[in-house]
Design a protein around this motif. Structure first.
Motif, PDB file in Angstrom:
ATOM      1  N   HIS A  93      46.012 -58.953  -8.094  1.00  0.00           N
ATOM      2  CA  HIS A  93      45.185 -60.072  -7.668  1.00  0.00           C
ATOM      3  C   HIS A  93      44.766 -59.870  -6.212  1.00  0.00           C
ATOM      4  O   HIS A  93      45.532 -59.379  -5.381  1.00  0.00           O
ATOM      5  CB  HIS A  93      45.955 -61.394  -7.817  1.00  0.00           C
ATOM      6  N   THR A  94      43.562 -60.278  -5.911  1.00  0.00           N
ATOM      7  CA  THR A  94      43.034 -60.085  -4.550  1.00  0.00           C
ATOM      8  C   THR A  94      43.774 -60.922  -3.508  1.00  0.00           C
ATOM      9  O   THR A  94      43.686 -60.623  -2.313  1.00  0.00           O
ATOM     10  CB  THR A  94      41.538 -60.444  -4.519  1.00  0.00           C
ATOM     11  N   LEU A 134      46.836 -60.973  -2.793  1.00  0.00           N
ATOM     12  CA  LEU A 134      47.822 -60.161  -2.085  1.00  0.00           C
ATOM     13  C   LEU A 134      47.165 -59.375  -0.957  1.00  0.00           C
ATOM     14  O   LEU A 134      47.728 -59.261   0.136  1.00  0.00           O
ATOM     15  CB  LEU A 134      48.506 -59.209  -3.077  1.00  0.00           C
ATOM     16  N   GLU A 135      45.996 -58.837  -1.221  1.00  0.00           N
ATOM     17  CA  GLU A 135      45.288 -58.103  -0.169  1.00  0.00           C
ATOM     18  C   GLU A 135      44.739 -59.061   0.889  1.00  0.00           C
ATOM     19  O   GLU A 135      44.728 -58.740   2.082  1.00  0.00           O
ATOM     20  CB  GLU A 135      44.164 -57.274  -0.786  1.00  0.00           C
ATOM     21  N   ASP A 136      44.263 -60.234   0.451  1.00  0.00           N
ATOM     22  CA  ASP A 136      43.755 -61.223   1.410  1.00  0.00           C
ATOM     23  C   ASP A 136      44.858 -61.675   2.358  1.00  0.00           C
ATOM     24  O   ASP A 136      44.612 -61.911   3.554  1.00  0.00           O
ATOM     25  CB  ASP A 136      43.185 -62.432   0.659  1.00  0.00           C
ATOM     26  N   ALA A 137      46.084 -61.801   1.839  1.00  0.00           N
ATOM     27  CA  ALA A 137      47.210 -62.205   2.694  1.00  0.00           C
ATOM     28  C   ALA A 137      47.465 -61.167   3.779  1.00  0.00           C
ATOM     29  O   ALA A 137      47.722 -61.511   4.940  1.00  0.00           O
ATOM     30  CB  ALA A 137      48.458 -62.403   1.848  1.00  0.00           C
ATOM     31  N   ALA A 138      47.391 -59.874   3.413  1.00  0.00           N
ATOM     32  CA  ALA A 138      47.581 -58.813   4.401  1.00  0.00           C
ATOM     33  C   ALA A 138      46.458 -58.823   5.428  1.00  0.00           C
ATOM     34  O   ALA A 138      46.697 -58.662   6.639  1.00  0.00           O
ATOM     35  CB  ALA A 138      47.645 -57.455   3.704  1.00  0.00           C
ATOM     36  N   THR A 139      45.216 -59.047   4.974  1.00  0.00           N
ATOM     37  CA  THR A 139      44.078 -59.084   5.892  1.00  0.00           C
ATOM     38  C   THR A 139      44.183 -60.270   6.849  1.00  0.00           C
ATOM     39  O   THR A 139      43.909 -60.150   8.053  1.00  0.00           O
ATOM     40  CB  THR A 139      42.766 -59.173   5.093  1.00  0.00           C
ATOM     41  N   THR A 140      44.615 -61.412   6.327  1.00  0.00           N
ATOM     42  CA  THR A 140      44.789 -62.603   7.164  1.00  0.00           C
ATOM     43  C   THR A 140      45.846 -62.376   8.245  1.00  0.00           C
ATOM     44  O   THR A 140      45.753 -62.915   9.357  1.00  0.00           O
ATOM     45  CB  THR A 140      45.189 -63.808   6.292  1.00  0.00           C
ATOM     46  N   SER A 141      46.846 -61.562   7.931  1.00  0.00           N
ATOM     47  CA  SER A 141      47.909 -61.261   8.893  1.00  0.00           C
ATOM     48  C   SER A 141      47.481 -60.229   9.918  1.00  0.00           C
ATOM     49  O   SER A 141      48.292 -59.834  10.772  1.00  0.00           O
ATOM     50  CB  SER A 141      49.146 -60.761   8.146  1.00  0.00           C
ATOM     51  N   GLY A 142      46.234 -59.762   9.843  1.00  0.00           N
ATOM     52  CA  GLY A 142      45.732 -58.823  10.841  1.00  0.00           C
ATOM     53  C   GLY A 142      45.714 -57.377  10.406  1.00  0.00           C
ATOM     54  O   GLY A 142      45.377 -56.489  11.213  1.00  0.00           O
ATOM     55  N   ALA A 143      46.078 -57.082   9.166  1.00  0.00           N
ATOM     56  CA  ALA A 143      46.089 -55.695   8.691  1.00  0.00           C
ATOM     57  C   ALA A 143      44.669 -55.220   8.409  1.00  0.00           C
ATOM     58  O   ALA A 143      43.828 -55.966   7.912  1.00  0.00           O
ATOM     59  CB  ALA A 143      46.926 -55.583   7.422  1.00  0.00           C
ATOM     60  N   GLY A 144      44.406 -53.960   8.745  1.00  0.00           N
ATOM     61  CA  GLY A 144      43.114 -53.365   8.449  1.00  0.00           C
ATOM     62  C   GLY A 144      43.051 -52.910   7.004  1.00  0.00           C
ATOM     63  O   GLY A 144      44.036 -52.958   6.261  1.00  0.00           O
ATOM     64  N   ARG A 145      41.868 -52.432   6.567  1.00  0.00           N
ATOM     65  CA  ARG A 145      41.695 -52.006   5.179  1.00  0.00           C
ATOM     66  C   ARG A 145      42.563 -50.799   4.871  1.00  0.00           C
ATOM     67  O   ARG A 145      43.128 -50.686   3.778  1.00  0.00           O
ATOM     68  CB  ARG A 145      40.225 -51.694   4.909  1.00  0.00           C
TER      69      ARG A 145
END
Length: 582
Positions: A478-479, A481-492
């Motif tokens: 599910h997206t 999980l990736e959105d949570a990482a992006t929100t925390s400041g992680a890059g692609r």
């Protein structure tokens, strides 16, 4: 009331232009990945096509434009005969595989036959036996000195000719069809598993017998799957090489793949133009068949039976008949595994091969295994094959995982790399071998005959398989999980490495094992690319048979098949765990 388009202007032309701009908006990462794919795929494709239209010098350089190769091809009765043999061989072997696969799938998916669940393990494990070794085993069983002809001669009397001549079209059809039975079973099981069995139960309650129910209900509901499956097996038989080379050539039965091989292995200078013309024709036929296959899949919605209203597969109680179906499964298991492997083991323990006789049991020896395990070319071929399989799988899996992730997440332009990566699917193995042969011969750097050349060709060949595995794995994430990482400041890049890869690790491992299996079994792809010092197991087995070294071939085959059976079992267990977790 005006209908606004994507641009909000209500102008359809502007909306169309905006759609095209968005579709062809390609990010730098996608551009780099697409360029890598094009560098790998375009040169062999162009060389293959161009070579068929040009004469070549002895060094492989292009000389003059000509249509001579195609004129010779289409006006030669030899080509027409080979094309007809290819059609008969493909249709016949597909029919045999379909019958065996449907029988197994019906018993496993629809009945309470004892031990039916073990058929899946047997089918997957059988894929670990290299196809060339499987063909050799059947030639030993059905050959002039084999036990089948021996039994017939014992009861009917010996004749000048063997009772069964396996080096014929029927021999090719039988060996290829039985060899495809496990794969057909796996695919057909998926078709039956997705068909609502309540329709069959209604037919049985209305008084129809099992055979009539199967013919009128099951086959009709699964018609798209059956037709697509038969077409897929037919395509695989069209590009098959091992059976036509080992069985057909010995009986003067030629097909398109053996014509390509012979024109590429002529004594003296290689006939690049002739092999290119043959390859382009075979490639065109396979493209048409794949297009037809996709058309069948496109109309499959007409036969959908699974809805949200209480679908559940049902098992039919056969009563005492379940023991008969168990015997049928055991018979197919003996045909697919027991007889060929048993014949190889027996042959590997003989100092020389003279068939299966009572005297031969007194000559059992392990000498062939000592020869195979001693330092030399046999051991080197094992090492080279392991390096080839591991390097190919390790190159394909992470690369396709990145491409699939971008494609699933609709990264700008990522649809393009998905389409390019699937292109090698239309290339038969022998055609791709000829294409890369042309490329490596004309390169300024000496790649031809090296292990690296086979790794490159194999990586291109199995790109589509890596894409499909990775695509399915990413779709399950599910997206959020990736959105949570992006929100925390992680890059692609961080998100892909630390979030996506761990989540699809099971799918990647399963894909790695599958590509490893496919790579180390292949004969047609590396056959024209290997050279001194780059011997491979499958090619060595092929050469041993050609040289008449049957007992050494059997010993090497038994050792390699034992190892591959372990890898296949690991693949099966990994796949089951991945499916359960998904």
């Amino acid at each position: 009331m005006a209908v606004l388009d994507d641009t909000g202007t209500g102008n359809p032309a502007a909306g169309s232009r905006a759609w095209w701009r968005k579709r062809w908006d390609i990010s730098p990462l996608v551009a780099v990945l697409g360029a890598i794919l094009l560098v790998l795929i375009l040169p062999p494709t162009l060389y293959l096509v161009v070579t068929s239209f040009y004469t070549t010098r002895p060094d492989g350089a292009f000389d003059q434009f000509t249509l001579r190769y195609y004129q010779q091809l289409f006006t030669s009765p030899y080509f027409a005969a080979s094309l007809w043999n290819t059609v008969v061989y493909a249709v016949g072997s597909a029919a045999v595989a379909i019958v065996l696969g449907i029988v197994q799938a019906m018993i496993v998916e629809r009945t309470n036959t004892p031990g039916r669940r073990y058929v899946f393990l047997v089918a997957v494990v059988s894929l670990g036996i290299p196809h060339v070794l499987y063909v050799v085993a059947w030639l030993l069983l059905l050959g002039r000195a084999g036990p089948v002809n021996g039994l017939i001669e014992h009861f009917a009397g010996a004749g000048a000719e063997p009772a069964l001549n396996v080096y014929s079209m029927w021999g090719m059809v039988l060996i290829e069809g039985v060899g495809f039975a496990p794969l057909t079973f796996l695919l057909m099981s998926a078709v039956l598993r997705s068909t609502d069995a309540s329709f069959e139960e209604a037919a049985l309650m209305a008084g129809a017998g099992p055979l009539k129910t199967f013919r009128a209900i099951t086959l009709r509901l699964g018609l798209p799957g059956v037709l697509a499956l038969m077409l897929l097996i037919g395509i695989r038989a069209f590009e098959s090489f091992e059976v036509p080379a080992l069985v057909g050539l010995a009986g003067n039965v030629t097909v398109l793949t053996t014509n390509i091989y012979q024109s590429s292995k002529n004594i003296g200078a290689i006939n690049f133009g002739e092999s290119g013309a043959y390859s382009v024709c075979l490639l065109f036929i396979v493209v048409l068949l794949l297009w037809w296959h996709n058309r069948l899949a496109h109309h499959a919605h007409r036969f959908q039976t699974i809805t949200g209203k209480g679908y559940r597969p049902r098992i039919i109680d056969l009563g005492r008949w379940r023991y008969l179906t168990a015997v049928m499964l055991g018979t197919i298991f003996a045909l697919v595994i027991v007889l060929p492997v048993g014949m190889l083991v027996f042959t590997s323990l003989q100092p020389f091969y003279e068939g299966l006789t009572w005297d031969s049991f007194g000559r059992l020896t392990l000498e062939n295994y000592a020869v195979i395990l001693a330092p030399g070319s046999f051991r080197d071929s094992i090492v080279n094959t392991l390096v080839l399989g591991a390097a190919t799988a390790s190159a394909v899996v992470p690369f396709t995982a990145l491409c699939a992730w971008l494609a699933v997440r609709r990264h700008p332009g990522a649809w393009l790399i998905d389409q390019i990566a699937m292109t090698p699917l239309v290339f038969p193995a022998i055609v791709m071998s000829v294409a890369f042969l042309h490329v490596f011969v004309n390169l300024p750097i000496p790649l031809y005959g090296t292990l690296l050349s086979v790794i490159i060709a194999s990586a291109v060949r199995y790109l589509p398989y890596g894409m499909r595995y990775a695509y399915a794995g990413v779709l399950a994430i599910h997206t959020d999980l990736e959105d949570a990482a992006t929100t925390s400041g992680a890059g692609r890049a961080f998100t892909f490495v630390r979030v996506v890869i761990p989540l699809i690790s099971a799918a990647m491992l399963s894909c790695w094992l599958f590509i490893f299996l496919l790579t180390v079994q292949s004969v047609a792809l590396p056959l024209l690319l290997v050279g001194p010092g780059t011997e491979l197991i499958a090619v060595t087995l092929f050469d041993l048979w050609q040289n008449g070294q049957i007992t050494e071939l059997a010993a090497m085959g038994v050792l390699w098949a034992s190892f591959m059976l372990v890898v296949s079992a690991c693949f099966h267990l990994t796949t089951r765990r991945y499916q359960l977790s998904a």
